[in-house]
Design a protein around this motif. Structure first.
Motif, PDB file in Angstrom:
ATOM      1  N   TYR A 164       0.824  -1.199   0.000  1.00  0.00           N
ATOM      2  CA  TYR A 164       0.000   0.000   0.000  1.00  0.00           C
ATOM      3  C   TYR A 164       0.863   1.256   0.000  1.00  0.00           C
ATOM      4  N   SER A 165       1.962   1.239   0.785  1.00  0.00           N
ATOM      5  CA  SER A 165       2.833   2.421   0.821  1.00  0.00           C
ATOM      6  C   SER A 165       3.513   2.627  -0.523  1.00  0.00           C
ATOM      7  N   LYS A 166       3.825   1.573  -1.243  1.00  0.00           N
ATOM      8  CA  LYS A 166       4.444   1.717  -2.570  1.00  0.00           C
ATOM      9  C   LYS A 166       3.437   2.309  -3.551  1.00  0.00           C
ATOM     10  N   LYS A 167       2.177   1.898  -3.424  1.00  0.00           N
ATOM     11  CA  LYS A 167       1.146   2.451  -4.293  1.00  0.00           C
ATOM     12  C   LYS A 167       0.954   3.947  -3.994  1.00  0.00           C
ATOM     13  N   LEU A 168       0.932   4.299  -2.713  1.00  0.00           N
ATOM     14  CA  LEU A 168       0.797   5.699  -2.322  1.00  0.00           C
ATOM     15  C   LEU A 168       1.968   6.526  -2.840  1.00  0.00           C
ATOM     16  N   GLU A 169       3.127   5.977  -2.714  1.00  0.00           N
ATOM     17  CA  GLU A 169       4.326   6.700  -3.187  1.00  0.00           C
ATOM     18  C   GLU A 169       4.239   6.910  -4.692  1.00  0.00           C
ATOM     19  N   ALA A 170       3.775   5.906  -5.392  1.00  0.00           N
ATOM     20  CA  ALA A 170       3.644   6.021  -6.851  1.00  0.00           C
ATOM     21  C   ALA A 170       2.615   7.108  -7.190  1.00  0.00           C
TER      22      ALA A 170
END
Length: 178
Positions: A164-170
């Motif tokens: 989820y944090s990688k998606k948010l960062e993207a």
């Protein structure tokens, strides 16, 4: 025709007695001895006394081997009993030795079984001790299993959070570029 009974016994006893002097036996047609007992024969040998013929014969005057030479029955019986005693003594000694061997083998087997019994008692005692120790450790093992399950679920949550944090960062980078 085979000899039976007294004839067989007589023939057997003759085979053990040394033969009489050849001048006494008459193999040919002449039934007279070559000379009188104690006299010297034509060939220079002393003629021994011939065995007496029995006066009454049930088979018509035919001389049998038993009548020609009578062995000493008492001596033969004593010899037979002595030899039979030696034989039986040997057989009994062999049997006694076999029983002694079996007795020794049984004693050794009994000792081995006693050792095996002691070993199995020790193994049983040790197994009971291990079962008691395992039972006392069981609550701790249950706690370890619970902690492992919690760690697994926490790890899955961490992976989900990471994703989820990688998606948010993207998304953030995408918004930042605009």
């Amino acid at each position: 025709m085979a000899a039976t009974g007294e004839e067989a016994a007589a023939m057997d006893s003759i085979s053990r007695v040394p033969p009489a002097h050849p001048t006494v036996l008459s193999l040919g047609g002449s039934s007279e001895p070559r000379g009188e007992p104690g006299e010297t024969a034509a060939d220079g040998q002393v003629v021994p006394a011939a065995p007496k013929k029995p006066t009454s014969s049930s088979d018509g005057g035919v001389e049998t081997a038993e009548e020609a030479v009578e062995p000493d029955i008492n001596e033969l019986c004593t010899d037979m009993f002595d030899k039979m005693a030696v034989f039986l003594q040997g057989e009994l000694t062999g049997t006694c030795e076999d029983y002694r061997l079996l007795e020794n083998m049984n004693k050794l087997t009994s000792l081995k079984y006693m050792e095996m019994k002691d070993i199995s008692i020790n193994i049983s005692r040790n197994l009971q001790d291990l079962n008691l120790k395992y039972a006392s450790l069981q609550p701790y093992l249950d706690q370890i299993n619970q902690i492992e399950e919690q760690v697994s679920s926490l790890e899955q949550a961490a992976y989900k959070l990471d994703t989820y944090s990688k998606k948010l960062e993207a998304k953030f980078k995408k918004l930042e570029k605009r």
